[in-house]
Write a protein that holds these residues in place. Structure first.
Motif, PDB file in Angstrom:
ATOM      1  N   ASN A  17       0.629  -1.210   0.177  1.00 35.82           N
ATOM      2  CA  ASN A  17      -0.029  -0.034  -0.168  1.00 35.82           C
ATOM      3  C   ASN A  17       0.742   1.433   0.016  1.00 35.82           C
ATOM      4  N   SER A  21       1.253   3.902  -2.869  1.00 40.21           N
ATOM      5  CA  SER A  21       0.933   5.601  -2.715  1.00 40.21           C
ATOM      6  C   SER A  21       2.270   6.178  -3.045  1.00 40.21           C
ATOM      7  N   LYS A  25       1.840   9.187  -6.065  1.00 43.55           N
ATOM      8  CA  LYS A  25       2.000  10.677  -5.751  1.00 43.55           C
ATOM      9  C   LYS A  25       3.172  11.142  -6.754  1.00 43.55           C
ATOM     10  N   PRO A  44      -1.604   5.113   3.549  1.00 42.48           N
ATOM     11  CA  PRO A  44      -1.276   5.530   2.369  1.00 42.48           C
ATOM     12  C   PRO A  44      -2.144   6.742   1.787  1.00 42.48           C
ATOM     13  N   ASN A  45      -2.967   7.182   2.461  1.00 42.24           N
ATOM     14  CA  ASN A  45      -4.038   8.140   1.935  1.00 42.24           C
ATOM     15  C   ASN A  45      -3.194   9.569   1.396  1.00 42.24           C
ATOM     16  N   LEU A  46      -3.637   9.776   0.137  1.00 43.71           N
ATOM     17  CA  LEU A  46      -3.276  11.014  -0.629  1.00 43.71           C
ATOM     18  C   LEU A  46      -4.193  11.650  -1.382  1.00 43.71           C
ATOM     19  N   LEU A  59      -6.232   9.076  -3.368  1.00 49.22           N
ATOM     20  CA  LEU A  59      -5.807   7.676  -3.147  1.00 49.22           C
ATOM     21  C   LEU A  59      -6.382   7.453  -1.851  1.00 49.22           C
ATOM     22  N   LEU A  67      -7.142  -0.263  -1.409  1.00 51.13           N
ATOM     23  CA  LEU A  67      -7.006   0.909  -1.669  1.00 51.13           C
ATOM     24  C   LEU A  67      -8.262   1.483  -3.030  1.00 51.13           C
TER      25      LEU A  67
END
Length: 88
Positions: A17, A21, A25, A44-46, A59, A67
């Motif tokens: 994950n 990410s 990015k 992993p949030n984006l 994401l 994801l």
């Protein structure tokens, strides 16, 4: 008016994950998108904003270690075209 889309990234091991990410990015940055938020630690949030029309990209991590990519477009106009003052 906006349109929202979500695409699940299935069958990616949890251990990948953060790598996914980082790759997303890097790709968004090379496309000229502006990163506006990133997860901390092992998240992993984006979130990003597109360079040209300012739609939102994300994401996100969901329960079950899945994801998904999501996008919210602000470029759909009820009358078919944007008002004159918003045209570039």
């Amino acid at each position: 008016m906006t349109i929202n889309r979500k695409y699940w990234l299935r069958d990616i091991p949890k251990s990948e994950n953060l790598s996914i990410s980082r790759q997303v990015k890097a790709y968004w940055e090379t496309q000229g998108h502006r990163i506006v938020a990133m997860g901390t630690g092992n998240s992993p949030n984006l979130n990003a904003e597109s360079n040209f029309d300012h739609y939102i990209l994300s994401l996100s991590w969901a329960e079950g270690d899945n994801l998904f990519l999501a996008s919210t477009s602000t470029c759909v106009w009820p009358e078919g075209t944007p008002p004159a003052e918003t045209k570039r």
